[in-house]
Design a protein around this motif. Structure first.
Motif, short mmCIF file in Angstrom:
data_model
loop_
_atom_site.label_atom_id
_atom_site.label_comp_id
_atom_site.label_asym_id
_atom_site.label_seq_id
_atom_site.Cartn_x
_atom_site.Cartn_y
_atom_site.Cartn_z
N ASP A 46 -18.90 6.54 26.58
CA ASP A 46 -20.02 7.45 26.81
C ASP A 46 -20.07 8.57 25.78
O ASP A 46 -21.14 9.06 25.42
N LYS A 47 -18.89 8.99 25.31
CA LYS A 47 -18.80 10.09 24.35
C LYS A 47 -18.66 9.61 22.91
O LYS A 47 -18.39 10.40 22.01
N ASN A 48 -18.86 8.32 22.69
CA ASN A 48 -18.79 7.73 21.35
C ASN A 48 -17.46 8.07 20.68
O ASN A 48 -17.41 8.45 19.51
N ALA A 49 -16.39 7.93 21.44
CA ALA A 49 -15.06 8.34 20.97
C ALA A 49 -14.12 7.17 20.73
O ALA A 49 -12.91 7.36 20.65
N VAL A 50 -14.65 5.96 20.60
CA VAL A 50 -13.83 4.77 20.43
C VAL A 50 -13.64 4.46 18.95
O VAL A 50 -14.60 4.46 18.17
N VAL A 51 -12.39 4.21 18.56
CA VAL A 51 -12.08 3.77 17.19
C VAL A 51 -11.27 2.48 17.27
O VAL A 51 -10.81 2.08 18.34
N ASN A 52 -11.08 1.85 16.12
CA ASN A 52 -10.23 0.66 16.08
C ASN A 52 -8.79 1.02 16.41
O ASN A 52 -8.34 2.14 16.19
N SER A 53 -8.06 0.05 16.92
CA SER A 53 -6.64 0.22 17.18
C SER A 53 -5.87 -0.31 15.98
O SER A 53 -5.91 -1.51 15.68
N PHE A 54 -5.17 0.59 15.29
CA PHE A 54 -4.50 0.21 14.05
C PHE A 54 -3.46 -0.89 14.28
O PHE A 54 -2.63 -0.81 15.18
N GLY A 55 -3.53 -1.91 13.44
CA GLY A 55 -2.59 -3.01 13.51
C GLY A 55 -3.03 -4.15 14.40
O GLY A 55 -2.39 -5.21 14.42
N TRP A 56 -4.12 -3.96 15.13
CA TRP A 56 -4.59 -5.00 16.05
C TRP A 56 -5.90 -5.63 15.58
O TRP A 56 -6.37 -6.59 16.19
N GLU A 57 -6.46 -5.12 14.49
CA GLU A 57 -7.70 -5.69 13.98
C GLU A 57 -7.43 -7.11 13.45
O GLU A 57 -6.34 -7.40 12.97
N THR A 58 -8.44 -7.96 13.52
CA THR A 58 -8.23 -9.35 13.12
C THR A 58 -9.31 -9.86 12.17
O THR A 58 -9.51 -11.06 12.04
N ALA A 59 -10.01 -8.98 11.50
CA ALA A 59 -11.11 -9.41 10.64
C ALA A 59 -10.97 -8.82 9.25
O ALA A 59 -9.87 -8.47 8.81
N ASP A 60 -12.09 -8.71 8.55
CA ASP A 60 -12.06 -8.18 7.18
C ASP A 60 -11.64 -6.72 7.13
O ASP A 60 -11.38 -6.19 6.05
N ASP A 61 -11.61 -6.05 8.31
CA ASP A 61 -11.17 -4.66 8.35
C ASP A 61 -9.74 -4.54 8.87
O ASP A 61 -9.31 -3.46 9.29
N GLY A 62 -8.99 -5.63 8.86
CA GLY A 62 -7.64 -5.63 9.41
C GLY A 62 -6.56 -5.66 8.34
O GLY A 62 -6.84 -5.70 7.14
N LEU A 63 -5.31 -5.63 8.81
CA LEU A 63 -4.18 -5.76 7.90
C LEU A 63 -4.20 -7.12 7.22
O LEU A 63 -4.69 -8.11 7.79
N LEU A 64 -3.68 -7.18 6.03
CA LEU A 64 -3.58 -8.46 5.33
C LEU A 64 -2.63 -9.39 6.08
O LEU A 64 -1.74 -8.94 6.81
N PRO A 65 -2.81 -10.71 5.94
CA PRO A 65 -1.91 -11.65 6.61
C PRO A 65 -0.45 -11.36 6.31
O PRO A 65 -0.06 -11.12 5.17
N GLY A 66 0.35 -11.34 7.38
CA GLY A 66 1.78 -11.08 7.25
C GLY A 66 2.17 -9.62 7.38
O GLY A 66 3.35 -9.31 7.58
N MET A 67 1.20 -8.71 7.30
CA MET A 67 1.51 -7.28 7.32
C MET A 67 1.84 -6.76 8.72
O MET A 67 2.51 -5.74 8.86
N LYS A 68 1.36 -7.42 9.76
CA LYS A 68 1.65 -6.92 11.10
C LYS A 68 3.15 -6.93 11.38
O LYS A 68 3.70 -5.98 11.94
N ASN A 69 3.82 -8.00 10.98
CA ASN A 69 5.26 -8.06 11.20
C ASN A 69 5.99 -6.98 10.39
O ASN A 69 7.01 -6.44 10.84
N LYS A 70 5.47 -6.65 9.21
CA LYS A 70 6.07 -5.56 8.42
C LYS A 70 5.87 -4.23 9.14
O LYS A 70 6.76 -3.36 9.14
N PHE A 71 4.72 -4.06 9.77
CA PHE A 71 4.43 -2.85 10.52
C PHE A 71 5.38 -2.71 11.72
O PHE A 71 5.94 -1.64 11.96
#
Length: 426
Positions: free
Chosen positions: A372-397
């Motif tokens: 309602d307050k337009n306060a939602v952002v992406n959750s870092f490290g959980w994105e799965t598209a062109d705006d996400g971490l490169l393949p393999g980077m989640k395990n490094k995180f």
């Protein structure tokens, strides 16, 4: 990058044109078609859950036979899918597997607009313009669950909204001999990174919502001051003793149980934990609050997606697609999933069950307020598209988060490590 307003539509659960599927007992007939289905098990999503879920679909489509596969670890399902692909056993259907890498290689089916018509966000998570994972639900990652008795015993009278208030609460808990946070790690990795996900999401994405898109474009780095300052807050919790380095040896299931057993006052975890909080035994009341920000401004990290992907080369592609759509849109199946795993379905016309538990309801209300307050952002490290971490980077995180907790890396060293690994991943 997914737009915050798109996530907001997840709350529009009462629509005039209902698209939630009811079980009609239909079948296409013909010979039995076999499909393999890669799942994963958690304290919420047990073998019995998956077996019953599969049966609901195959009862509706008796011409489909499902061979269930189980990833060896909760967060290892993507790596396991890679191993299966390399050995020529790539599953026909897979759920919550990161499509990055698979999609670019042409190994995942690109869902067509008419096949996505029942989903509220049919254009979520594009990879190179295609849509390779059903956008099935929204999850907030992470809110912070807390032990109300421990808070009261330590004299913490209100839930923290600012980072300073969180530090004050942690100090009061530690002074009473109580462990401020429950974290984990072990074979699953990700429980150690939840606080780091939270602080990066609210501090970095709260200021620069498309930060990771800029990272992909080479405009920013992990070692830049904005990112380092966020990671330094996480490191400060470890330095102050609010995080126990011994805890990173615990896997996900043991981490959840540790909180339910009263071994820590605060548990940063995705909203799926609410299902366990409402259903599993524990000797105290559980509350939930949004991840605190520096100045108390409302910023809520969330992710929409996590659904089923289909092998583009599946022998029985039509059966695999029918199974996937039915699994994700059948009302009875969604109801069970909501109660089992605390998700917020992103299906047109869906209404949350009236009998959801109090912790799930509290977290859902927090999310609605953020929308309602337009306060939602992406959750870092959980994105799965062109705006996400490169393949393999989640395990490094996940790994670098554990290194920070155990003192093997400082915040500056951790961010430099992520930049180095990023260049390798490119």
């Amino acid at each position: 990058m997914r737009r915050a307003w798109a996530l907001g539509a997840a709350i529009a659960v009462v629509l005039t044109a209902c698209s939630v599927k009811q079980d009609t007992g239909g079948s296409t007939g013909g010979d039995v078609k076999e499909v393999s289905f890669l799942t994963f098990e958690t304290p919420n999503l047990t073998p019995a859950y998956w077996d019953a879920a599969i049966k609901r679909v195959t009862d509706k489509y008796p011409d489909i036979k499902v061979n269930k596969l189980v990833a060896p670890t909760t967060q290892g399902r993507t790596d396991y899918a890679k191993q299966l692909r390399q050995s020529g056993q790539f599953p026909d259907v897979m759920i919550a597997v990161d499509p990055a890498g698979f999609a670019e290689a042409g190994d995942l089916y690109d869902w067509k607009p008419d096949e996505l018509k029942d989903f509220q966000f049919p254009n979520a998570n594009p990879i190179k313009g295609g849509h390779h994972q059903l956008p099935a639900n929204t999850q907030t990652i992470p809110p912070i669950y807390y032990n109300k008795k421990m808070f009261a015993d330590a004299g913490v009278t209100s839930t923290p909204k600012t980072w300073a208030e969180l530090l004050d609460a942690a100090a009061k808990l530690k002074a009473k001999g109580l462990q401020p946070f429950t974290i984990g790690g072990g074979k699953d990795g990700f429980p150690a990174s939840m606080i780091m996900t939270g602080v990066v999401s609210v501090d970095v994405y709260g200021r620069t919502p498309d930060w990771l898109t800029q990272r992909r474009a080479g405009k920013v780095k992990f070692s830049d001051p904005l990112f380092v300052s966020a990671v330094a807050k996480f490191a400060d919790l470890a330095t102050k003793g609010y995080l126990s380095k011994d805890d990173v040896s615990r896997d996900y299931a043991a981490t959840e149980q540790a909180f339910l057993d009263g071994k820590g006052a605060m548990y940063p975890m995705g909203n799926w934990f609410a299902a366990a909080a409402d259903s599993k035994p524990h000797g105290f009341d559980i509350g939930v609050f949004n991840f605190p920000t520096e100045d108390g401004k409302l910023v809520v990290p969330a992710y929409t997606g996590g659904g089923i992907s289909v092998n583009a080369h599946a022998k029985n592609l039509d059966a695999a697609k029918r199974f996937a759509i039915a699994f994700q849109t059948d009302k009875q199946q969604i109801d069970v999933s909501v109660k089992a795993d605390g998700l917020v379905p992103a299906i047109k016309g869906y209404q949350m069950p009236a009998d959801i538990g109090p912790v799930l309801k509290a977290g859902y209300d927090l999310y609605k307020e953020a929308v309602d307050k337009n306060a939602v952002v992406n959750s870092f490290g959980w994105e799965t598209a062109d705006d996400g971490l490169l393949p393999g980077m989640k395990n490094k995180f996940y790994a670098v988060a554990q290194d920070i907790v155990t003192g093997r890396k400082t915040a500056v060293e951790a961010c430099a490590f992520l930049d180095t690994e990023w260049e390798k991943a490119k």
